[in-house]
Design an enzyme around this catalytic site. Sequence first.
Site, short mmCIF file in Angstrom:
data_model
loop_
_atom_site.label_atom_id
_atom_site.label_comp_id
_atom_site.label_asym_id
_atom_site.label_seq_id
_atom_site.Cartn_x
_atom_site.Cartn_y
_atom_site.Cartn_z
N SER A 166 0.81 -1.22 0.00
CA SER A 166 0.00 0.00 0.00
C SER A 166 0.84 1.27 0.00
O SER A 166 0.33 2.35 -0.26
CB SER A 166 -0.95 -0.01 1.19
OG SER A 166 -0.24 -0.22 2.38
N ASP A 213 -3.28 5.61 11.89
CA ASP A 213 -2.41 5.15 10.81
C ASP A 213 -1.14 6.01 10.77
O ASP A 213 -1.18 7.16 10.32
CB ASP A 213 -3.18 5.24 9.49
CG ASP A 213 -2.37 4.74 8.29
OD1 ASP A 213 -1.16 4.43 8.46
OD2 ASP A 213 -2.94 4.68 7.19
N HIS A 229 0.97 4.92 6.45
CA HIS A 229 0.68 5.54 5.16
C HIS A 229 0.86 7.05 5.27
O HIS A 229 1.17 7.56 6.34
CB HIS A 229 -0.74 5.18 4.71
CG HIS A 229 -0.94 3.72 4.56
ND1 HIS A 229 -1.67 2.96 5.44
CD2 HIS A 229 -0.46 2.86 3.64
CE1 HIS A 229 -1.65 1.69 5.07
NE2 HIS A 229 -0.90 1.59 3.98
#
Length: 361
Positions: free
Chosen positions: A114, A337, A340
């Site tokens: 990702s 998170d 990311h």
Amino acid sequence: MEWSFSISVVLFLTLLIQIHGSGYLDHKQARGFAENYGCNLFQGSWVYDDSYPLYETSQCPFIEREFDCQNNGRPDKFYLKYRWQPAGCNLTRFNGEDFLTRLRGKSIMFVGDSLGLNQWQSLTCMLHIAMPQAPYNLARNGDVSIFTFLTYDVKVMFSRNALLVDIVGESIGRVLKLDSIQAGQTWKGIEVMIFDSWHWWIHTGRKQPWDLIQVGNHTYRDMDRLVAYEIALNTWAKWVDYNIDPTRTRVFFQGVSPDHQNPAQWGEPRANLCEGQTRPILGFRYPGGPLPAELVLEKVLRAMQKPVYLLDITTLSQLRIDGHPSVYGFGGHLDPDCSHWCLAGVPDTWNELLYASLVKN
Ligand SMILES: *[C@@H]1O[C@H](CO)[C@@H](O)[C@H](O)[C@H]1NC(C)=O
Ligand SMILES: *[C@@H]1O[C@H](CO)[C@@H](O)[C@H](O)[C@H]1NC(C)=O
């Protein structure tokens, strides 16, 4: 007999030295384009620049919600306003029209996890916003997302493949085969490839996508993850060395993208992960030091025969403790998170660096 034998030995040794010597990349060459550019683009610091960000995500209709921090309620905006300034030179400003013109009729593919998705999304937004009238098509084919700029006949693709090597379902379970790379068949004929892998190598328990690890004829319940990573990267490196024609294909490897789960690394042990960070670390040096996985990656790339360009984004991204979605990603407060990156944001800089290297070579 003896005479011809020793001649053969000498020839053989010479050949070995040539094969090894011609392809061997020393540390600087592994960072090849940085040196060609006239300075190391990856050494520098973040500077405030009011002309940033490069785009508003509201103008990018296909942005994935998990990266769209402003839309998810992130209140601060300083993190959008930083430009990467190499210490020894100035970076060319990203020019989407020029990028598409150079790549006319060609394909570019990100292959990885990702973090590759993050960079692919950033690039498609940067290109779309540079050329908003250019018709595009976004399609999905299995694990591959294909963004096509129709008038330029340029494909910008993302192939989800977190470990690069194979996982095969067998009677003994899901077997991670460190020396097998079937997916390579789908990578042939693409002009620009950008690989990445690391974050899935450390998963355990329910998030671990395999049950057993296999190398050659040996099967293991588990092994040191850095060791497994290195074996798999060497498998990938061999694939590139055998299959890539460098006159047709440019190969990049995205350096290991850092997490910010441990505030002690940047001297704020009482902070809650990366939550509430609104400014980058200024200066050249990240107090937490280098990442072991990045050192493994550099070692593998240095020993390759074909030129692979390390997009050496680790340190510059380490300085961006403010760049993650934190509670403004998918997981909200339940699962902040800190891996990311918000878009607009840090991956835009990775793409500015990718662009700079494509322009200069
Ligand atoms: C970079 O840009 C600045 C501001 O435009 C300029 O003063 C400086 O000389 C440039 N540096 C290089 C190495 O070109
Ligand atoms: C692995 O096993 C196969 C079949 O049993 C055998 O032919 C091969 O030589 C073995 N390879 C190694 C590296 O031991």
